[in-house]
Write a protein that holds these residues in place. Structure first.
Motif, PDB file in Angstrom:
ATOM      1  N   ALA A 112      34.009-116.340  40.369  1.00  0.00           N
ATOM      2  CA  ALA A 112      33.509-117.913  40.096  1.00  0.00           C
ATOM      3  C   ALA A 112      33.626-118.773  38.940  1.00  0.00           C
ATOM      4  CB  ALA A 112      31.280-117.487  39.701  1.00  0.00           C
ATOM      5  N   ARG A 113      34.341-118.107  38.333  1.00  0.00           N
ATOM      6  CA  ARG A 113      35.608-118.630  37.103  1.00  0.00           C
ATOM      7  C   ARG A 113      36.541-119.448  37.653  1.00  0.00           C
ATOM      8  NH1 ARG A 113      32.858-116.975  32.342  1.00  0.00           N
ATOM      9  NH2 ARG A 113      31.235-115.710  32.441  1.00  0.00           N
ATOM     10  N   ALA A 114      37.178-118.912  38.625  1.00  0.00           N
ATOM     11  CA  ALA A 114      38.549-119.173  38.780  1.00  0.00           C
ATOM     12  C   ALA A 114      38.902-120.668  38.722  1.00  0.00           C
ATOM     13  CB  ALA A 114      39.482-118.741  40.006  1.00  0.00           C
ATOM     14  N   PRO A 115      38.035-121.189  39.213  1.00  0.00           N
ATOM     15  CA  PRO A 115      38.585-123.082  39.665  1.00  0.00           C
ATOM     16  C   PRO A 115      38.502-123.313  37.905  1.00  0.00           C
ATOM     17  CG  PRO A 115      36.919-122.933  41.104  1.00  0.00           C
ATOM     18  CD  PRO A 115      37.308-120.909  40.630  1.00  0.00           C
ATOM     19  N   LEU A 116      37.095-122.623  37.178  1.00  0.00           N
ATOM     20  CA  LEU A 116      37.510-123.501  35.926  1.00  0.00           C
ATOM     21  C   LEU A 116      39.178-122.917  35.323  1.00  0.00           C
ATOM     22  CD1 LEU A 116      33.630-122.926  34.892  1.00  0.00           C
ATOM     23  CD2 LEU A 116      35.390-124.685  34.987  1.00  0.00           C
ATOM     24  N   TRP A 117      38.845-121.779  35.441  1.00  0.00           N
ATOM     25  CA  TRP A 117      40.062-120.774  34.267  1.00  0.00           C
ATOM     26  C   TRP A 117      41.488-122.055  34.843  1.00  0.00           C
ATOM     27  CZ3 TRP A 117      39.189-115.040  35.807  1.00  0.00           C
ATOM     28  CH2 TRP A 117      37.880-114.477  34.606  1.00  0.00           C
ATOM     29  N   GLN A 118      41.545-122.075  35.838  1.00  0.00           N
ATOM     30  CA  GLN A 118      42.561-122.898  36.080  1.00  0.00           C
ATOM     31  C   GLN A 118      43.167-124.609  35.578  1.00  0.00           C
ATOM     32  OE1 GLN A 118      42.431-123.402  40.519  1.00  0.00           O
ATOM     33  NE2 GLN A 118      42.795-121.279  41.157  1.00  0.00           N
ATOM     34  N   ALA A 119      42.072-124.943  34.522  1.00  0.00           N
ATOM     35  CA  ALA A 119      41.725-126.019  34.480  1.00  0.00           C
ATOM     36  C   ALA A 119      41.613-125.463  32.685  1.00  0.00           C
ATOM     37  CB  ALA A 119      41.124-126.719  34.220  1.00  0.00           C
ATOM     38  N   GLY A 120      41.943-124.095  32.395  1.00  0.00           N
ATOM     39  CA  GLY A 120      41.962-123.482  31.106  1.00  0.00           C
ATOM     40  C   GLY A 120      40.440-123.560  30.626  1.00  0.00           C
ATOM     41  N   MET A 121      39.643-124.410  31.318  1.00  0.00           N
ATOM     42  CA  MET A 121      38.308-123.836  31.039  1.00  0.00           C
ATOM     43  C   MET A 121      36.859-122.696  31.293  1.00  0.00           C
ATOM     44  SD  MET A 121      37.762-127.546  32.685  1.00  0.00           S
ATOM     45  CE  MET A 121      36.114-127.973  32.946  1.00  0.00           C
ATOM     46  N   ASP A 122      35.757-122.719  30.688  1.00  0.00           N
ATOM     47  CA  ASP A 122      35.224-121.101  30.905  1.00  0.00           C
ATOM     48  C   ASP A 122      33.846-122.005  30.382  1.00  0.00           C
ATOM     49  OD1 ASP A 122      34.551-118.687  31.832  1.00  0.00           O
ATOM     50  OD2 ASP A 122      35.837-117.572  29.908  1.00  0.00           O
ATOM     51  N   PHE A 123      32.962-120.262  30.802  1.00  0.00           N
ATOM     52  CA  PHE A 123      31.013-120.308  30.141  1.00  0.00           C
ATOM     53  C   PHE A 123      31.714-119.368  29.201  1.00  0.00           C
ATOM     54  CE2 PHE A 123      31.497-119.775  34.525  1.00  0.00           C
ATOM     55  CZ  PHE A 123      30.800-118.463  35.256  1.00  0.00           C
ATOM     56  N   ASP A 124      30.151-119.233  28.847  1.00  0.00           N
ATOM     57  CA  ASP A 124      29.955-118.200  27.819  1.00  0.00           C
ATOM     58  C   ASP A 124      28.596-117.878  27.770  1.00  0.00           C
ATOM     59  OD1 ASP A 124      32.499-118.631  26.147  1.00  0.00           O
ATOM     60  OD2 ASP A 124      31.219-119.926  25.248  1.00  0.00           O
ATOM     61  N   HIS A 125      27.806-117.503  29.698  1.00  0.00           N
ATOM     62  CA  HIS A 125      27.326-116.446  29.949  1.00  0.00           C
ATOM     63  C   HIS A 125      28.024-116.126  31.534  1.00  0.00           C
ATOM     64  CE1 HIS A 125      26.188-119.690  33.003  1.00  0.00           C
ATOM     65  NE2 HIS A 125      26.146-121.049  31.926  1.00  0.00           N
ATOM     66  N   GLY A 126      27.218-114.669  31.647  1.00  0.00           N
ATOM     67  CA  GLY A 126      26.978-114.043  32.388  1.00  0.00           C
ATOM     68  C   GLY A 126      26.875-115.303  33.800  1.00  0.00           C
ATOM     69  N   THR A 127      27.492-114.506  35.415  1.00  0.00           N
ATOM     70  CA  THR A 127      27.788-115.352  36.319  1.00  0.00           C
ATOM     71  C   THR A 127      26.196-115.327  37.113  1.00  0.00           C
ATOM     72  OG1 THR A 127      30.125-115.340  36.296  1.00  0.00           O
ATOM     73  CG2 THR A 127      28.824-115.659  38.655  1.00  0.00           C
ATOM     74  N   GLY A 128      25.694-114.333  37.037  1.00  0.00           N
ATOM     75  CA  GLY A 128      24.751-113.631  37.606  1.00  0.00           C
ATOM     76  C   GLY A 128      23.911-113.216  37.224  1.00  0.00           C
ATOM     77  N   HIS A 129      22.799-112.883  37.187  1.00  0.00           N
ATOM     78  CA  HIS A 129      21.305-112.392  36.967  1.00  0.00           C
ATOM     79  C   HIS A 129      20.695-111.476  37.660  1.00  0.00           C
ATOM     80  CE1 HIS A 129      18.837-114.840  36.918  1.00  0.00           C
ATOM     81  NE2 HIS A 129      19.347-115.597  36.424  1.00  0.00           N
ATOM     82  N   GLY A 130      20.480-110.544  37.935  1.00  0.00           N
ATOM     83  CA  GLY A 130      19.038-109.887  38.629  1.00  0.00           C
ATOM     84  C   GLY A 130      18.263-110.464  39.197  1.00  0.00           C
ATOM     85  N   VAL A 131      17.404-110.380  39.616  1.00  0.00           N
ATOM     86  CA  VAL A 131      15.949-111.450  39.678  1.00  0.00           C
ATOM     87  C   VAL A 131      14.864-110.488  40.787  1.00  0.00           C
ATOM     88  CG1 VAL A 131      14.836-113.064  40.844  1.00  0.00           C
ATOM     89  CG2 VAL A 131      16.760-114.133  40.176  1.00  0.00           C
ATOM     90  N   GLY A 132      14.063-110.490  40.636  1.00  0.00           N
ATOM     91  CA  GLY A 132      12.649-109.772  40.962  1.00  0.00           C
ATOM     92  C   GLY A 132      11.955-109.691  42.180  1.00  0.00           C
ATOM     93  N   ALA A 133      11.230-109.501  43.420  1.00  0.00           N
ATOM     94  CA  ALA A 133      10.391-110.135  44.293  1.00  0.00           C
ATOM     95  C   ALA A 133       8.952-110.223  43.694  1.00  0.00           C
ATOM     96  CB  ALA A 133      10.973-109.070  44.896  1.00  0.00           C
ATOM     97  N   ALA A 134       9.064-111.093  43.393  1.00  0.00           N
ATOM     98  CA  ALA A 134       7.711-111.788  42.148  1.00  0.00           C
ATOM     99  C   ALA A 134       7.715-110.472  41.387  1.00  0.00           C
ATOM    100  CB  ALA A 134       6.317-111.200  43.451  1.00  0.00           C
ATOM    101  N   LEU A 135       8.636-110.296  40.429  1.00  0.00           N
ATOM    102  CA  LEU A 135       8.471-109.557  39.008  1.00  0.00           C
ATOM    103  C   LEU A 135       9.444-110.871  38.626  1.00  0.00           C
ATOM    104  CD1 LEU A 135       8.498-105.960  40.275  1.00  0.00           C
ATOM    105  CD2 LEU A 135       7.204-106.677  38.337  1.00  0.00           C
TER     106      LEU A 135
END
Length: 600
Positions: free
Chosen positions: A458-481
């Motif tokens: 998920a980061r590679a297209p940004l990395w190719q341009a010398g860009m990035d982001f400072d949070h995780g790409t994904g977190h778990g999600v509960g079911a009605a939680l």
């Protein structure tokens, strides 16, 4: 409304509070004190009675901590909060510390070069966290000492703990009875030769007993501790006022209810072997067991993985919730496009979206809506207040990150929108963010891989341009939680293998401070997949069904495969959600889901 627009507590009293804390430290011989964001359940979202970090510093973010010495006070924040912390804390008192680049041990070694005593509340720090810090401080002359919470000692107007009403989560939505879930955990304990496990995470306890609560806004959990033994019997430690007669009957005879203050005494009565999860159990839990002579075994919370592997009923409930939420989102996006630039604000947008969600059946939002226009979009976890509200202007981006809590599921979605003609530089960044999101959505991968193994996709297209982001790409999600469900993550720090039924967010982004922010987020569920040679693989089912703003895309940057994915996604949105959308939004939806490939 579910959400308020009040400003955080602010800086007015922080100077006096820090002075009072330092006086207490001097009295007790402490050279430093740790002040975490978390409560005794290691919760990201905490009750007002546990919001110590916010009360002391003014910082209202959902992650971070402070360390206070006799002459310095550092507030440790990750990349999501580096803009926010400067706005909410007094720079004359507090120094923002970029974490994890600078850890607590690094900072303490620098500010206490001669060594010293650091006090911490053993109910607010996990075993693993404290041991890791101790290892990093080895040889420095700095020691960690458990103390009665010094912030609580000076917090004279502290709110009472919440006593929210508990409700039954139906078996039809859970896909299993509490008896079945308790038996599953008990069987794991017996197989491991363990007599009991201590449960400290409220979402896990709520899942285990098919309960939902109202103690913590946005998170439908019952704040509680529990002990489950190898027969499946559970001691539940929570305020009795939360449970009506129907819920008590639902719990049955195998679950005994005791007041929270009896939890420590009950720990002292266990012999063991007793399992604790060092990553989430407070130091005080292990200390109480050890003092009683119990054999302590460290291992993963036995509820964590069963909860993460959603049942077919939970998955279907999440799909149903996402269909209803999609209608609310599409109505909101159509509403935004119908407003003249300069004629509506961030708060107007939040109010409109919440109204659409209520009509769709939401019983709460899953977190405070992030609605940032222009420079506010670069504040990753921005929460609009009456003081910060901006009118949305032409030529800006509007970042809208929101979610709903429904009886059958939890949603979390981000869309970044063009208001008029977007900034030219934003098109390239937006397209790269979209490419990363599509790449992760399309990914097929071998079983056994963890979040850290796939995040770079998920980061590679940004990395190719010398860009990035400072949070995780994904977190778990509960079911009605909880919208943030551990221990699941798609990040470079996650070592947990992905399994079918796990649900994650997929949310790469890019942020230019003072100008704009970009994030695109769908929820995805891990599902079995097959390679062309018959190899068993895993892939993702996309749960979120809302158009992605094509006005910000540079089509020439996308491959044929990426355009095909986007067009197929929009065709699915039109087919599944189109018949559910009210008339006033149908024309908007038809335009928003028109094939990109036809225009390239």
């Amino acid at each position: 409304m579910f959400q308020s627009f009040d400003a955080p507590s602010g800086q007015a009293d922080t100077g006096a509070r820090i002075d009072a804390l330092r006086a207490l430290m001097a009295r007790d011989g402490l050279d430093a004190v740790l002040v975490p964001r978390a409560d005794a359940h290691q919760g990201e979202y905490v009750a007002d009675s546990d919001a110590r970090l916010r009360w002391l510093t003014g910082f209202s973010g959902s992650a971070g901590f402070a360390i206070v010495t006799a002459d310095r006070a550092g507030v440790f924040i990750d990349g999501r909060y580096r803009v926010q912390v400067r706005a909410e804390t007094d720079p004359a008192i507090f120094t923002p510390v970029h974490w994890p680049e600078t850890g607590a041990a690094d900072w303490l070694r620098a500010v206490l070069p001669q060594g010293g005593t650091v006090g911490f509340d053993p109910w607010l720090h996990s075993v693993a966290e404290t041991e890791a810090l101790s290892r990093k401080l080895h040889g420095s002359g700095i020691t960690l000492t458990p103390v009665e919470n010094p912030v609580d000692a000076i917090w004279t107007d502290r709110a009472a703990p919440p006593v929210g009403t508990a409700r039954i989560h139906p078996q039809t939505l859970a896909g299993a009875t509490p008896d079945e879930r308790r038996a599953l955990v008990a069987a794991e304990l017996r197989a491991a030769g363990q007599g009991a496990a201590v449960l400290t995470l409220p979402d896990g306890i709520s899942w285990l007993l098919n309960l939902r609560g109202s103690d913590i806004p946005r998170n439908p959990v019952v704040q509680s501790f529990a002990i489950i033994d190898d027969t499946g019997a559970v001691q539940l430690f929570a305020d009795a006022g939360k449970f009506g007669p129907d819920v008590r009957a639902h719990l049955g005879n195998a679950v005994t209810l005791s007041p929270p203050e009896s939890f420590a005494t009950a720990l002292g009565a266990l012999a063991g072997p007793v399992r604790i999860d060092a990553d989430s159990a407070p130091v005080a839990v292990e200390a109480a067991l050890t003092a009683a002579g119990a054999t302590v075994v460290r291992g993963r919370d036995p509820v964590a993985l069963p909860k993460a592997r959603k049942t077919p009923a939970e998955l279907e409930g999440m799909r149903a919730a996402h269909r209803r939420d999609a209608v609310a989102m599409i109505r909101a996006l159509a509403w935004i496009d119908a407003q003249p630039p300069g004629g509506f604000s961030e708060i107007d947008t939040v109010r409109a979206l919440e109204g659409f969600r209520r009509e769709a059946g939401a019983i709460d939002i899953s977190f405070d809506t992030i609605c940032g226009s222009g420079p506010n979009g670069a504040i990753v976890h921005y929460r609009v207040t009456e003081a910060t509200d901006r009118t949305v202007q032409a030529g800006e981006l509007l970042l809208l990150d929101s979610g709903g809590q429904y009886p059958d599921g939890t949603t979390d979605i981000t869309r970044t929108l063009a208001i008029g003609d977007p900034p030219e530089a934003a098109r390239d960044a937006y397209t790269r963010v979209l490419q990363g999101m599509i790449a992760l959505s399309r990914l097929r991968f071998p079983k056994g891989l963890a979040g850290r193994d796939i995040e770079a996709v998920a980061r590679a297209p940004l990395w190719q341009a010398g860009m990035d982001f400072d949070h995780g790409t994904g977190h778990g999600v509960g079911a009605a939680l909880c919208v943030h469900e551990g221990p699941l993550r798609i990040s470079r720090r996650s070592e947990l293998p992905l399994e079918p039924g796990m649900i994650f967010s997929n949310e790469p982004g890019y942020y230019r401070e003072g100008e704009w922010g970009i994030r695109i987020e769908n929820l995805i569920a891990v599902e079995p997949a097959t390679g062309p040679d018959g190899r068993d693989l895993l892939g993702f089912e996309t749960l979120t069904l809302v158009p992605i703003d094509a006005r910000l895309i540079e089509p020439g940057m996308l491959s044929r495969a990426e355009i095909a994915w986007l067009d197929a996604y929009h065709a699915r949105v039109a087919a599944e959600i189109g018949p559910l959308v009210p008339a006033e939004a149908r024309n908007w939806l038809a335009a928003a889901t028109s094939p990109l490939g036809a225009a390239v």
